[in-house]
Design an enzyme around this catalytic site. Structure first.
Site, PDB file in Angstrom:
ATOM      1  N   GLU A 428       8.117  31.973 -15.279  1.00  0.00           N
ATOM      2  CA  GLU A 428       8.596  30.742 -15.878  1.00  0.00           C
ATOM      3  C   GLU A 428      10.112  30.654 -15.716  1.00  0.00           C
ATOM      4  O   GLU A 428      10.831  31.580 -16.086  1.00  0.00           O
ATOM      5  CB  GLU A 428       8.228  30.751 -17.368  1.00  0.00           C
ATOM      6  CG  GLU A 428       8.911  29.681 -18.174  1.00  0.00           C
ATOM      7  CD  GLU A 428       8.787  29.923 -19.680  1.00  0.00           C
ATOM      8  OE1 GLU A 428       8.237  30.957 -20.091  1.00  0.00           O
ATOM      9  OE2 GLU A 428       9.252  29.048 -20.429  1.00  0.00           O
ATOM     10  N   ASP A 501       7.770  33.322 -21.227  1.00  0.00           N
ATOM     11  CA  ASP A 501       8.529  33.705 -22.406  1.00  0.00           C
ATOM     12  C   ASP A 501       7.658  33.677 -23.656  1.00  0.00           C
ATOM     13  O   ASP A 501       6.640  32.991 -23.696  1.00  0.00           O
ATOM     14  CB  ASP A 501       9.729  32.777 -22.578  1.00  0.00           C
ATOM     15  CG  ASP A 501      11.013  33.592 -22.531  1.00  0.00           C
ATOM     16  OD1 ASP A 501      10.941  34.789 -22.873  1.00  0.00           O
ATOM     17  OD2 ASP A 501      12.053  33.039 -22.148  1.00  0.00           O
ATOM     18  N   ASP A 503       7.993  32.180 -26.349  1.00  0.00           N
ATOM     19  CA  ASP A 503       8.234  31.042 -27.236  1.00  0.00           C
ATOM     20  C   ASP A 503       7.145  29.996 -27.016  1.00  0.00           C
ATOM     21  O   ASP A 503       6.203  30.207 -26.268  1.00  0.00           O
ATOM     22  CB  ASP A 503       9.630  30.452 -26.989  1.00  0.00           C
ATOM     23  CG  ASP A 503       9.809  30.043 -25.536  1.00  0.00           C
ATOM     24  OD1 ASP A 503       8.807  29.993 -24.795  1.00  0.00           O
ATOM     25  OD2 ASP A 503      10.959  29.779 -25.136  1.00  0.00           O
ATOM     26  N   ASP A 505       7.112  27.129 -25.484  1.00  0.00           N
ATOM     27  CA  ASP A 505       6.982  26.659 -24.104  1.00  0.00           C
ATOM     28  C   ASP A 505       6.262  27.684 -23.234  1.00  0.00           C
ATOM     29  O   ASP A 505       5.377  27.346 -22.452  1.00  0.00           O
ATOM     30  CB  ASP A 505       8.367  26.401 -23.491  1.00  0.00           C
ATOM     31  CG  ASP A 505       8.842  24.992 -23.784  1.00  0.00           C
ATOM     32  OD1 ASP A 505       8.043  24.213 -24.359  1.00  0.00           O
ATOM     33  OD2 ASP A 505       9.995  24.673 -23.439  1.00  0.00           O
TER      34      ASP A 505
END
Ligand code: TSJ
Length: 650
Positions: A428, A501, A503, A505
């Site tokens: 990503e 990641d 998080d 997203d």
């Protein structure tokens, strides 16, 4: 010592049995992590399931308590409490304190793998801080309690009073000295109970979580039929859910199945005595044989075959969802393999194939319009299969003549063409991609950075997906086709590793990629080629006078933090990682890329419901849930390293 808590000489043997369980718990429950912890719960619930299966009790209630204990309550006949003639103690006490075989206490026809006083109840007792037993039976309430892994009979059996109820209530608290985690997962238990409810129709399952006052209830009037409806909820059916059932030679078979359009996969899930047979076996092969013969015979009899060419089994199973559930006496259920996931009972093959052949043939003849739609779809699959074979042969020829095709300017390829050892990192973001390029082993690791969120491919046609640059690149790079043309034999990477990641997203991107792989390259997942990179939670390290890190350890689990501090010794410092994005190239290399030190999580999707619900919704929402998901789905004990060490000179 109170004389009631003393054991007679004939019970010494008993205690030694339970001590053995405490010494080597993994031998009895597989592991001492979250998976093993929940195993205790399944062992206990299995008893109530068996009681219900034999017709006693239609409600099972599981309650997770605030103190870390859990209860299971059923409305069956209640565990027998009379004095056992040989042991001269109450039968219920004997059941919880001996590693007996199930047969001694039970000669019922049906028995799940662990249920009705197999070793399950005594193993649970041996691994619990306490185990509290209440039985409602013969108009009386019986009670007894064990503590300290069954070593102490804290309260011998006594009659508490009278009752009109009947049933069994067990409350136990897993021992934190044994397990690496003693926190029950609501997600795990609720999805287990839901599956039980589908398999055991007309029995109500209730889960109450007193830690945060949540509750779920599962009850299915038609069981397997509703299971299929749930799995196929988002798909376009060709016809209704079809069900078959029958009993022969003590084997009871129940099957539900449905065909859907726009689904290139077959989803066949089988059970023996309510236990999932992950590796299939004679019942699954019997099912496949029956379906293939029924469809081919029908097509032949009605002149629907083209050039008299028969359909292959795989043509007939594209877009098919089926649940096969068999019940049989334990003596007939031959389960083999390391995890006992494969049925080897030979007669089951013929029993299931005859049942399916007879009933599906009848169904096709009674439902001509459906039959014609189905055969048309099977022939489309056949066409696609033949076309794909041709295309593959062509592609092989082309590949041989041209040196190599330019796949993508975004891909940093691996130097080696040894596909069995190559790894593709789908990363990503460009910045993480840059670090990954620096950190990789150029010989066998390729990096494909993604820009932004990939397309949501749910329900899209292959053409639509191919017109999306991001996915066209992924399909090209993996090199094995897509959808019905996907052939896992042709993949260019043994591992496809998603590096997102931690998080919201990142979780979303991970979800989008996983559901793409699940829907359009399923074998990539089922054959174990898809992995997730998991950043560690902490790094514990020490610096020298020049502020250089001289000694460090990465930690993936809270429980390992103390161990890591001890390893580094006085003067340690700790940093906490929120995600891969915060790491420099060296940290990234050690924790997620270097084969010797990294932690990778293999994606295994076993639960058909998890695919629809967990992958597409659970993981998509927020990173907390992702962390939870990882905690409950990653079996850390099966990974090479969850705490790793990096030593640097000077
Ligand atoms: F495993 C266990 F012991 F911990 C346990 C057993 C846990 C739970 C939650 C339930 C049970 C259980 C056992 N529920 N129902 C029964 N039934 C019997 O043990 C039983 C009752 C009557 C007769 C009979 O022949 O009269 C036979 C059995 C095996």
């Amino acid at each position: 010592m109170d004389k009631n808590t003393q054991y007679g000489s004939d019970q010494i043997e008993i205690l030694e049995g339970l001590e053995g369980v405490r010494r080597r718990p993994a031998m009895y429950i597989g592991s001492t992590n979250a998976t093993g912890l929940h195993h205790l719960v399944w062992e206990i619930i299995d008893n109530s399931l068996d009681e219900a299966l034999n017709g006693y009790g239609d409600k099972i209630t599981v309650t997770i308590h605030k103190d870390g204990s859990i209860s299971v309550l059923d409305e069956g006949r209640g565990i027998p409490c009379g004095i056992h003639p040989k042991a001269k103690i109450p039968a219920v006490q004997l059941i919880f304190s001996t590693l007996h075989s199930g047969g001694k206490f039970n000669d019922e026809a049906y028995k799940s793998s662990a249920g009705l006083h197999g070793v399950g109840s005594s193993v649970t007792n041996a691994l619990s801080e306490f185990c509290d037993i209440t039985v409602y039976r013969d108009g009386k309430i019986y009670h007894l309690r064990f503590e300290d892994g069954g070593r102490k009979l804290a309260q011998p059996m006594e009659i508490l009073g009278e009752t009109k109820k009947h049933g069994t209530l067990i409350t136990f608290k897993p021992d934190k000295k044994i397990f690496s985690t003693v926190e029950f997962s609501y997600e795990k238990i609720t999805s287990h109970l839901q599956q039980d409810a589908y398999l055991l129709k007309k029995v109500r399952f209730i889960l109450i979580d007193e830690r945060n006052n949540i509750k779920d209830e599962y009850y299915y009037e038609n069981g397997l039929k509703e299971f299929i409806e749930k799995i196929n909820a988002e798909k376009t059916p060709i016809g209704p859910v079809i069900t078959f059932s029958g009993t022969q030679d003590k084997i009871e078979t129940e099957i539900a199945m449905q065909y859907c359009y726009n689904d290139y996969n077959e989803t066949i899930r089988s059970y023996v005595n309510n236990v999932h047979t992950a590796d299939g076996g004679t019942h699954e092969s019997g099912f496949k044989a029956g379906i293939t013969k029924a469809v081919n015979d029908y097509a032949e009899d009605n002149n629907l075959l083209r050039n008299k060419v028969k359909l292959e089994g795989s043509d007939i199973r594209e877009g098919l969802t089926a649940i096969i559930s068999l019940r049989m006496p334990e003596s007939v259920a031959e389960l083999e393999g390391q995890t006992k996931g494969k049925l080897n009972t030979q007669i089951a093959q013929n029993i299931v194939s005859d049942l399916v052949y007879t009933n599906f043939t009848y169904y096709l003849n009674e439902n001509k319009e459906f039959a014609i739609r189905l055969i048309k779809k099977c022939q489309e699959s056949q066409n696609a299969r033949l076309a794909a074979r041709k295309a593959k042969e062509e592609a092989r020829k082309v590949r041989k003549t041209k040196e190599s095709i330019i796949l993508s300017d975004k891909l940093t390829p691996a130097q080696s063409k040894d596909y069995k050892n190559n790894e593709l990192f789908i990363v990503e973001g460009d910045s993480a991609g840059g670090n990954a390029k620096k950190a990789r082993n150029a010989a066998n690791q390729a990096i494909l950075p993604l820009r932004g969120k990939p397309l949501n491919t749910d329900g899209l046609t292959i053409d639509k997906i191919k017109s999306n640059l991001e996915f066209a690149t992924i399909i090209n790079v993996i090199g094995a086709g897509v959808g019905q043309n996907f052939d896992v034999e042709d993949i260019h990477y043994n591992k496809v590793i998603i590096m997102a990641d931690a998080d919201a997203d990142g979780a979303h991107i991970q979800t989008l990629l996983l559901s793409f792989f699940y829907n359009y390259m399923r074998d990539l997942i089922t054959q174990g080629h898809v992995y997730l990179s998991v950043p560690p939670l902490y790094r514990v390290y020490k610096k020298d006078a020049k502020n250089n890190i001289v000694d460090s350890v990465y930690v993936w689990r809270d429980e390992q933090l103390e161990e890591a501090k001890n390893k580094i010794g006085p003067g340690y410092e700790i940093s906490r990682y929120k995600g891969l994005g915060e790491m420099d190239a060296i940290e990234l290399k050690t924790t997620t890329m270097d084969q010797k030190t990294r932690l990778l999580v293999k994606v295994t999707i076993d639960d058909p419901l998890a695919v629809e619900s967990e992958v597409s919704t659970l993981m998509g929402r927020d990173s907390d849930r992702r962390k939870k998901w990882l905690e409950s789905n990653v079996d850390f004990s099966t990974n090479d390293s969850f705490i790793n060490e990096v030593k640097r000179n000077g």
